[in-house]
Motif scaffolding. Sequence first.
Motif, PDB file in Angstrom:
ATOM      1  N   LYS A 279      80.767  37.868  32.244  1.00  0.00           N
ATOM      2  CA  LYS A 279      81.993  38.314  31.586  1.00  0.00           C
ATOM      3  C   LYS A 279      82.543  39.555  32.280  1.00  0.00           C
ATOM      4  CE  LYS A 279      80.972  36.471  26.977  1.00  0.00           C
ATOM      5  NZ  LYS A 279      80.857  36.791  25.531  1.00  0.00           N
ATOM      6  N   LEU A 280      83.857  39.593  32.416  1.00  0.00           N
ATOM      7  CA  LEU A 280      84.524  40.767  32.959  1.00  0.00           C
ATOM      8  C   LEU A 280      84.347  41.923  31.985  1.00  0.00           C
ATOM      9  CD1 LEU A 280      86.338  41.590  35.388  1.00  0.00           C
ATOM     10  CD2 LEU A 280      88.308  41.117  33.927  1.00  0.00           C
ATOM     11  N   THR A 281      83.932  43.080  32.495  1.00  0.00           N
ATOM     12  CA  THR A 281      83.640  44.198  31.610  1.00  0.00           C
ATOM     13  C   THR A 281      84.252  45.482  32.136  1.00  0.00           C
ATOM     14  OG1 THR A 281      81.861  45.505  30.600  1.00  0.00           O
ATOM     15  CG2 THR A 281      81.459  44.639  32.785  1.00  0.00           C
ATOM     16  N   GLU A 282      84.534  46.373  31.219  1.00  0.00           N
ATOM     17  CA  GLU A 282      85.074  47.679  31.571  1.00  0.00           C
ATOM     18  C   GLU A 282      84.079  48.790  31.251  1.00  0.00           C
ATOM     19  OE1 GLU A 282      88.761  48.109  29.547  1.00  0.00           O
ATOM     20  OE2 GLU A 282      89.741  46.451  30.618  1.00  0.00           O
ATOM     21  N   GLU A 283      82.838  48.410  30.964  1.00  0.00           N
ATOM     22  CA  GLU A 283      81.802  49.397  30.645  1.00  0.00           C
ATOM     23  C   GLU A 283      81.546  50.287  31.859  1.00  0.00           C
ATOM     24  OE1 GLU A 283      77.076  49.510  29.274  1.00  0.00           O
ATOM     25  OE2 GLU A 283      78.108  47.616  29.653  1.00  0.00           O
ATOM     26  N   LEU A 284      81.357  51.573  31.635  1.00  0.00           N
ATOM     27  CA  LEU A 284      81.091  52.513  32.716  1.00  0.00           C
ATOM     28  C   LEU A 284      79.594  52.562  32.983  1.00  0.00           C
ATOM     29  CD1 LEU A 284      82.134  54.639  34.701  1.00  0.00           C
ATOM     30  CD2 LEU A 284      81.867  56.349  32.894  1.00  0.00           C
ATOM     31  N   LEU A 285      79.184  52.117  34.163  1.00  0.00           N
ATOM     32  CA  LEU A 285      77.780  52.114  34.553  1.00  0.00           C
ATOM     33  C   LEU A 285      77.606  53.015  35.763  1.00  0.00           C
ATOM     34  CD1 LEU A 285      76.977  48.313  34.207  1.00  0.00           C
ATOM     35  CD2 LEU A 285      76.486  50.128  32.572  1.00  0.00           C
ATOM     36  N   ASN A 286      76.735  54.003  35.640  1.00  0.00           N
ATOM     37  CA  ASN A 286      76.611  55.007  36.691  1.00  0.00           C
ATOM     38  C   ASN A 286      75.572  54.680  37.749  1.00  0.00           C
ATOM     39  OD1 ASN A 286      78.553  56.537  35.426  1.00  0.00           O
ATOM     40  ND2 ASN A 286      77.089  57.828  34.340  1.00  0.00           N
ATOM     41  N   SER A 287      74.542  53.941  37.394  1.00  0.00           N
ATOM     42  CA  SER A 287      73.402  53.816  38.302  1.00  0.00           C
ATOM     43  C   SER A 287      73.078  52.375  38.682  1.00  0.00           C
ATOM     44  CB  SER A 287      72.166  54.459  37.660  1.00  0.00           C
ATOM     45  OG  SER A 287      71.852  53.838  36.431  1.00  0.00           O
ATOM     46  N   LYS A 288      73.968  51.434  38.388  1.00  0.00           N
ATOM     47  CA  LYS A 288      73.696  50.034  38.667  1.00  0.00           C
ATOM     48  C   LYS A 288      74.340  49.600  39.983  1.00  0.00           C
ATOM     49  CE  LYS A 288      71.544  49.709  34.795  1.00  0.00           C
ATOM     50  NZ  LYS A 288      70.056  49.644  34.773  1.00  0.00           N
ATOM     51  N   LYS A 289      73.719  48.578  40.594  1.00  0.00           N
ATOM     52  CA  LYS A 289      74.228  48.025  41.844  1.00  0.00           C
ATOM     53  C   LYS A 289      74.785  46.626  41.609  1.00  0.00           C
ATOM     54  CE  LYS A 289      71.054  50.316  45.072  1.00  0.00           C
ATOM     55  NZ  LYS A 289      70.024  50.082  46.123  1.00  0.00           N
ATOM     56  N   CYS A 290      75.747  46.257  42.432  1.00  0.00           N
ATOM     57  CA  CYS A 290      76.227  44.887  42.466  1.00  0.00           C
ATOM     58  C   CYS A 290      75.163  44.023  43.123  1.00  0.00           C
ATOM     59  CB  CYS A 290      77.541  44.822  43.245  1.00  0.00           C
ATOM     60  SG  CYS A 290      78.111  43.152  43.609  1.00  0.00           S
ATOM     61  N   ASP A 291      74.831  42.884  42.502  1.00  0.00           N
ATOM     62  CA  ASP A 291      73.811  42.001  43.063  1.00  0.00           C
ATOM     63  C   ASP A 291      74.321  41.193  44.250  1.00  0.00           C
ATOM     64  OD1 ASP A 291      71.194  41.869  41.270  1.00  0.00           O
ATOM     65  OD2 ASP A 291      72.885  42.242  39.949  1.00  0.00           O
ATOM     66  N   GLY A 292      75.598  41.343  44.583  1.00  0.00           N
ATOM     67  CA  GLY A 292      76.147  40.671  45.758  1.00  0.00           C
ATOM     68  C   GLY A 292      76.121  41.559  46.991  1.00  0.00           C
ATOM     69  N   CYS A 293      76.824  42.688  46.919  1.00  0.00           N
ATOM     70  CA  CYS A 293      76.932  43.582  48.076  1.00  0.00           C
ATOM     71  C   CYS A 293      75.913  44.702  48.057  1.00  0.00           C
ATOM     72  CB  CYS A 293      78.330  44.169  48.164  1.00  0.00           C
ATOM     73  SG  CYS A 293      78.754  45.293  46.813  1.00  0.00           S
ATOM     74  N   MET A 294      75.235  44.908  46.915  1.00  0.00           N
ATOM     75  CA  MET A 294      74.237  45.953  46.739  1.00  0.00           C
ATOM     76  C   MET A 294      74.823  47.356  46.799  1.00  0.00           C
ATOM     77  SD  MET A 294      71.842  43.977  46.071  1.00  0.00           S
ATOM     78  CE  MET A 294      70.665  45.265  45.691  1.00  0.00           C
ATOM     79  N   HIS A 295      76.152  47.471  46.678  1.00  0.00           N
ATOM     80  CA  HIS A 295      76.802  48.767  46.568  1.00  0.00           C
ATOM     81  C   HIS A 295      76.912  49.147  45.093  1.00  0.00           C
ATOM     82  CE1 HIS A 295      78.803  49.824  50.614  1.00  0.00           C
ATOM     83  NE2 HIS A 295      77.804  49.000  50.852  1.00  0.00           N
ATOM     84  N   PRO A 296      77.136  50.436  44.798  1.00  0.00           N
ATOM     85  CA  PRO A 296      77.246  50.835  43.388  1.00  0.00           C
ATOM     86  C   PRO A 296      78.346  50.079  42.657  1.00  0.00           C
ATOM     87  CG  PRO A 296      77.080  52.771  44.808  1.00  0.00           C
ATOM     88  CD  PRO A 296      77.255  51.592  45.717  1.00  0.00           C
ATOM     89  N   ILE A 297      78.084  49.740  41.398  1.00  0.00           N
ATOM     90  CA  ILE A 297      79.104  49.107  40.569  1.00  0.00           C
ATOM     91  C   ILE A 297      80.297  50.033  40.390  1.00  0.00           C
ATOM     92  CG2 ILE A 297      79.598  48.515  38.154  1.00  0.00           C
ATOM     93  CD1 ILE A 297      78.463  46.208  39.647  1.00  0.00           C
ATOM     94  N   PHE A 298      80.033  51.291  40.112  1.00  0.00           N
ATOM     95  CA  PHE A 298      81.092  52.290  39.956  1.00  0.00           C
ATOM     96  C   PHE A 298      81.825  52.451  41.275  1.00  0.00           C
ATOM     97  CE2 PHE A 298      82.333  56.723  40.637  1.00  0.00           C
ATOM     98  CZ  PHE A 298      83.124  56.969  39.532  1.00  0.00           C
ATOM     99  N   PRO A 299      83.167  52.498  41.341  1.00  0.00           N
ATOM    100  CA  PRO A 299      84.112  52.461  40.228  1.00  0.00           C
ATOM    101  C   PRO A 299      84.935  51.167  40.199  1.00  0.00           C
ATOM    102  CG  PRO A 299      85.106  53.588  42.073  1.00  0.00           C
ATOM    103  CD  PRO A 299      83.808  53.000  42.563  1.00  0.00           C
ATOM    104  N   HIS A 300      84.381  50.055  40.678  1.00  0.00           N
ATOM    105  CA  HIS A 300      85.166  48.836  40.854  1.00  0.00           C
ATOM    106  C   HIS A 300      85.051  47.905  39.639  1.00  0.00           C
ATOM    107  CE1 HIS A 300      85.495  50.129  45.006  1.00  0.00           C
ATOM    108  NE2 HIS A 300      84.193  50.245  45.042  1.00  0.00           N
ATOM    109  N   PRO A 301      86.061  47.034  39.405  1.00  0.00           N
ATOM    110  CA  PRO A 301      85.953  46.018  38.343  1.00  0.00           C
ATOM    111  C   PRO A 301      84.769  45.093  38.620  1.00  0.00           C
ATOM    112  CG  PRO A 301      88.204  46.169  39.187  1.00  0.00           C
ATOM    113  CD  PRO A 301      87.352  46.960  40.121  1.00  0.00           C
ATOM    114  N   PHE A 302      84.074  44.654  37.563  1.00  0.00           N
ATOM    115  CA  PHE A 302      82.894  43.828  37.784  1.00  0.00           C
ATOM    116  C   PHE A 302      82.652  42.877  36.619  1.00  0.00           C
ATOM    117  CE2 PHE A 302      81.398  47.512  35.479  1.00  0.00           C
ATOM    118  CZ  PHE A 302      80.413  47.035  34.629  1.00  0.00           C
ATOM    119  N   TYR A 303      81.837  41.854  36.912  1.00  0.00           N
ATOM    120  CA  TYR A 303      81.370  40.911  35.909  1.00  0.00           C
ATOM    121  C   TYR A 303      79.889  41.199  35.625  1.00  0.00           C
ATOM    122  CZ  TYR A 303      85.586  38.090  36.599  1.00  0.00           C
ATOM    123  OH  TYR A 303      86.880  37.659  36.660  1.00  0.00           O
ATOM    124  N   SER A 304      79.480  40.965  34.386  1.00  0.00           N
ATOM    125  CA  SER A 304      78.080  41.209  34.027  1.00  0.00           C
ATOM    126  C   SER A 304      77.572  40.092  33.142  1.00  0.00           C
ATOM    127  CB  SER A 304      77.935  42.558  33.322  1.00  0.00           C
ATOM    128  OG  SER A 304      78.621  42.557  32.083  1.00  0.00           O
TER     129      SER A 304
END
Length: 272
Positions: free
Chosen positions: A60-85
């Motif tokens: 699901k597309l989310t607007e939650e602010l996550l400071n320490s999580k990585k994208c499981d695709g690019c392995m870059h920080p989730i912050f500050p881009h739109p993401f699905y969780s």
Amino acid sequence: MLEFKDKQPLESTGTLKNEDLELDESIDSLPYVVKKMKIGEDRIEIAEEIKHVSHEHDLKLTEELLNSKKCDGCMHPIFPHPFYSCAQCRFFLHKSCVELPRKKRHPLHPHLLTLFTEPPYYSGAFFCTLCGRDCDGFTYNCEKCEFDADVQCSLISDIFTRDVLEHPLILSRAPYNEKCSCCDHEGKVFKCADCEFTLDLRCATLPHRVRYRYFEQPFKLCYNAEDDSDDDEYYCDICEKKRNQKYWFYYCTDLSFYAHPDCILGKSPYMK
């Protein structure tokens, strides 16, 4: 040499006669299915819930602010881009990683590359041929050449520009590695046609903003030398060793905190 496991690439739909036909970046070739839409700003439809081939559950597309999580695709920080969780797992994908095409070409490789959402090796990880980093996220792979490009390296084009750079940089196709002006590594580089400035792919693909441990404040990638002070005055606040003022660094204005990229990101920043 990496050992291949039985691979299951994300194949494009339809009968393919050659590589040019395989390079189909239509909606049918994207590795996800839209389950639910919503109307966003300007009455634009947005995919609110999807099923992506990389994960067993809906995202699901989310607007939650996550400071320490990585994208499981690019392995870059989730912050500050739109993401699905995933509501059931701690699984995250940038919206841009969800929309990656199944097949693509790259300016530094002659063959068509195929997207794998899991590294196609028994080790469960891969070595990016372009930036030289280990990664266990998505890879664009050429089995014929044992070539792998992580997501960020797969997105590079012939020209690299940033507002802070004096001139645009041109991707070098030289068969040998060259030294980067912004770090102490040698590798594939962008070069300036007007001066001797070079930028390797390790630096060109660094995250622009990161979080560090328990600090809530973001750290920004800084490109310019701070001033003309004595080089002995520049230190990394993590390792407490000297920094070369000409090399890129991360900085937090609120904390007045400086850090080497390798110190703040860690030795293997693109591994889970």
